[in-house]
Scaffold this active site. Structure first.
Site, PDB file in Angstrom:
ATOM      1  N   TYR A  10      12.659  58.996  84.238  1.00 25.54           N
ATOM      2  CA  TYR A  10      12.691  58.674  85.661  1.00 25.54           C
ATOM      3  C   TYR A  10      12.677  59.944  86.513  1.00 25.54           C
ATOM      4  O   TYR A  10      12.057  59.982  87.581  1.00 25.54           O
ATOM      5  CB  TYR A  10      13.929  57.842  85.999  1.00 25.54           C
ATOM      6  N   HIS A  70      19.681  54.456  87.229  1.00 24.35           N
ATOM      7  CA  HIS A  70      20.347  53.241  86.760  1.00 24.35           C
ATOM      8  C   HIS A  70      21.851  53.453  86.659  1.00 24.35           C
ATOM      9  O   HIS A  70      22.514  52.896  85.772  1.00 24.35           O
ATOM     10  CB  HIS A  70      19.770  52.764  85.419  1.00 24.35           C
ATOM     11  N   ASN A  86      12.807  55.286  91.824  1.00 27.60           N
ATOM     12  CA  ASN A  86      12.253  54.052  92.379  1.00 27.60           C
ATOM     13  C   ASN A  86      11.947  54.208  93.870  1.00 27.60           C
ATOM     14  O   ASN A  86      10.923  53.726  94.363  1.00 27.60           O
ATOM     15  CB  ASN A  86      13.221  52.889  92.169  1.00 27.60           C
TER      16      ASN A  86
END
Length: 812
Positions: A282, A273, A223
């Site tokens: 990811y 996460h 992210n």
């Protein structure tokens, strides 16, 4: 705040090519993005054509295959999207309403925000078709005007400074602005100053500098890289040196190794996460984002020079390559992305282990441009080898990849690098409770769970029934066979209570049982193992998800065999407990001969039988299975067809029914097991004769222990002894004073003793091996020699990371 929707790397990036424009920079030679000239190195706007070349590709012939058909397909998709576009209050496409009447209370707000993101993604597809040669829409002024009108509509309606966001944060901070800024690059000369200013103001509103002020929450790992990409492109499009500097500097927290939570671990693990192994999804996004940003900023005033970026380069070999086999990315590290097997909306593609693998290969090929000469050479050889062995979905002919990624792979495939074969060896990843084993002709992966790592991740309506995929699931693939085992609609059709390798209760579980975003974690610590780099001993103390199930599971991984043991199997839920030897996907119409002790079994669907007393079984085209001493009466077999739909496990997926045939083998422990055990050998790729010979060789395997306290085996012909000590004790001449995993390999004149402390409590492990030792060859710094002579005594200080500690000695 909830984690993001993890869109596939392909849908997030598109990676399609256009002719480069702008006088500041020129497109370089084959596959090489243009470099900033000395005069333009400090001008943010000079990076516009460089980013354009990166996201659209270069160095390929648009009239040659596989590019010609991909470009034509892009044009067809764009025409469909364009004809369906209809500007209206609250939507740009009728099927994608983004107006949310009550964002605080409406449960559909996630859908609305996702529709906004998808609307921008569709416009990006139109922009790609406008820029690409050979689409039939290249340079079409009417299409260009429609794209600009669509951008204005989305800005005026919803994505502008002052708008309050709703639904999923990801859509506003990553999904929508990435697509918007890519379009701004593709149509940069047609936007005008006012439109650019409006878009920059919108991005500044939703992605302020504060989004990367702290390395926490939703601003970590992949992210964070995505957010930095947004900030960097905001700097490029809006000619802001400050934004580019911020993006570059905000990458630095991503690089260092972590010991918990999100990021790369020194052992090669990658977690996102907090609790989820995620190198295949990811992690791929992070690698792709970093490879693009390194390439974009290289040679400019904002080049990434942080010395820790070498950790990213090292991750190719440590964190990604181990989970790539014949070009596919193993599902055990792809989280909830495994439920995205159905084709998405118009312009979308299905996602599976093959396509995820291809995306990572393209990322490695791009990252190589920023790496050392030695890394470039090695990685290109690895990628070339993977491309040549991707049998099930060949990378250069299968749909799914964008043009830029395809061009990078085609360049490597046509280059002079020597294809590197799959390696042989074992890798443990204690940071994420995974293990990967490779031998000549096959590879396997173990998926486990603990206090540190979730059973499975669900979220945003995805992966609703992955409940038991962390309960000791044993994946395996052959060198030139069974590569599509999990690609061929496996997750939509497999019995979720009967995943291969697992021990699980058939107690009915609700969709998303245990909570979202990795909340479901067992209260256990003993998960891990030991390896000498070739063979391994791996164990899992299993507590069932939302059940009373307890079990001790061990795997001993050798050159042609995985020895699988289970013990201490208890449950009192009143539901059947099963340990699954195999549940093989045979495809839509597969009829593979199944033989038990040399006798062919019926091939019709619906066949089932107890196999008590069987010494061995063989599934043609897949593997052999051996049951030491004969199988107990609890062993059962079933050949059947299962029908499911991707919407069963992913609320946004297709409801179309799919049927696949399966051959299942399992031990039925009944409804109230109290200390049950099992033992079997898996032999991937073995022939019936090889399987029968192994079953007949009573001296090949010595079962040292299979109890609630200890599990261990000795294989004299391999010089292998492996013991998982759930509790202190003595097994096979090895005594430990604390819970431990031990592997001993004797080869020629030396023996390698490997020890780990899977509890990760840092407690000292005292080990005695009842074997004369004439000399100590080497000791890890964490291993102390207490005595050598008639016996070997070692004291190990294991630390708290589950690492393997080694001593090499010369037996007397």
């Amino acid at each position: 705040m909830l984690p993001a929707v993890s869109a596939s790397p392909m849908s997030r990036r598109g990676l399609l090519r256009a002719a480069a424009v702008g006088a500041a920079l020129a497109v370089g030679p084959l596959g090489t993005p243009p470099a900033a000239s000395a005069a333009a190195a400090d001008v943010p706007g000079a990076l516009v054509p460089k980013w354009r070349a990166l996201i659209l590709g270069s160095g390929f012939t648009p009239t040659a295959e596989p590019f010609a058909s991909r470009l034509a397909a892009l044009g067809a998709t764009a025409r469909d999207l364009r004809s369906a576009m209809a500007r209206a209050t609250g939507s740009l496409w009728p099927d994608l309403p983004f107006a949310d009447p009550d964002p605080d209370t409406d449960p559909e707000s996630y859908t609305y925000s996702g529709n906004l993101q998808t609307s921008y993604s569709r416009l990006r597809t139109l922009a790609e078709a406008h820029a690409q040669p050979g689409t039939g829409l290249t340079g079409d002024t009417g299409l260009r005007d429609d794209i600009l009108a669509g951008l204005d509509h989305l800005h005026d309606e919803v994505y502008h400074a002052g708008q309050t966001r709703y639904g999923n944060w990801y859509s506003w901070q990553i999904g929508a602005p990435q697509a918007l800024l890519d379009i701004d690059v593709l149509l940069h000369e047609h936007l005008g100053a006012d439109r650019i200013a409006q878009h920059c103001a919108a991005v500044d509103h939703f992605v302020p500098d504060s989004a990367v002020a702290q390395y926490t929450g939703t601003s970590t790992g992949a992210n964070r890289v995505d957010l930095c990409r947004v900030l960097a492109l905001r700097g490029v499009v809006g000619s802001s040196a400050a934004k580019l500097a911020l993006a570059r500097d905000a990458l630095s927290p991503v690089f260092p190794y972590v010991t918990n939570g999100d990021g790369l671990y020194a052992d090669g693990s990658f977690v996102q996460h907090t609790w989820v192994p995620y190198a295949g999804s990811y992690g791929s996004v992070m690698l792709g984002g970093l490879s693009l940003l390194f390439a974009l900023l290289e040679g400019s005033a904002w080049e990434v020079k942080d010395g820790n970026r070498q950790i990213v380069f090292d991750s190719v070999d440590k964190a990604y390559a181990p989970f790539l086999f014949n070009g596919l990315a193993m599902d055990a590290v792809s989280g909830r992305a495994v439920s995205r097997g159905a084709k998405a909306a118009v312009g979308g593609v299905r996602q599976d282990d093959q396509l995820r693998g291809q995306s990572i290969l393209a990322c490695i090929a791009l990252l190589a441009r920023s790496a050392s000469a030695a890394e470039q050479s090695r990685w290109r050889g690895m990628v070339k080898g993977w491309i040549s062995r991707q049998y099930y979905t060949p990378a250069l002919t299968a749909p799914g990849l964008g043009i830029a990624a395809l061009a990078r792979l085609a360049e490597v495939a046509a280059g002079d690098a020597t294809a590197i074969p799959e390696p042989v060896g074992h890798r443990l990843f204690p940071g994420m409770d995974r293990a990967v084993h490779r031998s000549a002709g096959w590879a396997a992966c173990l998926s486990m769970a603990s206090r540190r790592i979730t059973y499975y991740e669900n979220g945003n309506g995805e992966n609703l029934r992955g409940w038991h995929s962390g309960s000791g699931m044993l994946y395996w693939w052959g060198d030139d066979f069974a590569n599509g085992q999990y690609s061929d609609d496996f997750w939509a059709t497999v019995d979720p209570y009967r995943l291969p390798g697992t021990t699980a209760s058939r107690k009915p579980l609700a969709d998303a049982e245990g909570g979202a975003w990795g909340a479901a974690r067992p209260d256990v610590r003993w998960v891990g193992g030991t390896t000498d780099g070739t063979y391994a001993s791996v164990g899992q103390y299993l507590k069932g998800l939302s059940s009373t199930l307890l079990a001790k599971k061990s795997w001993f991984l050798l050159d042609d065999t995985v020895v699988c043991l289970g013990a201490g199997i208890h449950a009192r839920d009143g539901a059947t407990v099963e340990s699954v030897v195999e549940n093989r996907n045979l495809g839509l119409a597969g009829v593979h001969a199944f033989t038990v002790d040399g006798r062919a079994q019926p091939g019709g669907l619906g066949w089932s039988a107890p196999l008590g007393g069987a010494r061995w079984a063989h599934l043609a085209g897949h593997a052999g299975y051996v049951f030491p001493g004969g199988a107990p009466a609890s062993l059962k077999a079933l050949r059947h067809a299962r029908t499911g739909a991707w919407s069963d496990i992913n609320q946004g997926a297709s409801p179309d029914p799919i049927t696949r045939r399966y051959l299942a083998l399992w031990f039925d422990h009944g409804t109230a097991p109290a200390g049950d055990t099992y033992a079997y050998l898996l032999m991937p790729g073995a022939s019936p004769a090889q399987t029968a010979a192994r079953a007949a060789d009573n001296g090949w395997l010595s079962l040292l222990a299979n109890t609630d306290d200890h599990q261990g085996v000795r294989v004299p012909s391999r010089g292998f002894t492996g013991v998982n000590f759930w509790n202190p004790g003595s097994v096979g001449g090895i005594t430990v004073g604390a819970p431990a995993s031990v592997t001993i390999r004797e080869a020629e004149r030396t023996a390698t003793v490997c020890v780990s402390g899977p509890l990760r409590d840092g407690a000292t492990i005292d080990l005695t091996w009842d074997r004369p030792v004439s000399a100590v060859v080497s000791l890890d710094p964490t291993v102390q020699l207490v005595a050598a002579g008639a016996t070997l005594k070692l004291r190990i200080s294991p630390g708290k990371l589950g690492a393997v500690h080694t001593a090499v000695v010369r037996p007397g």
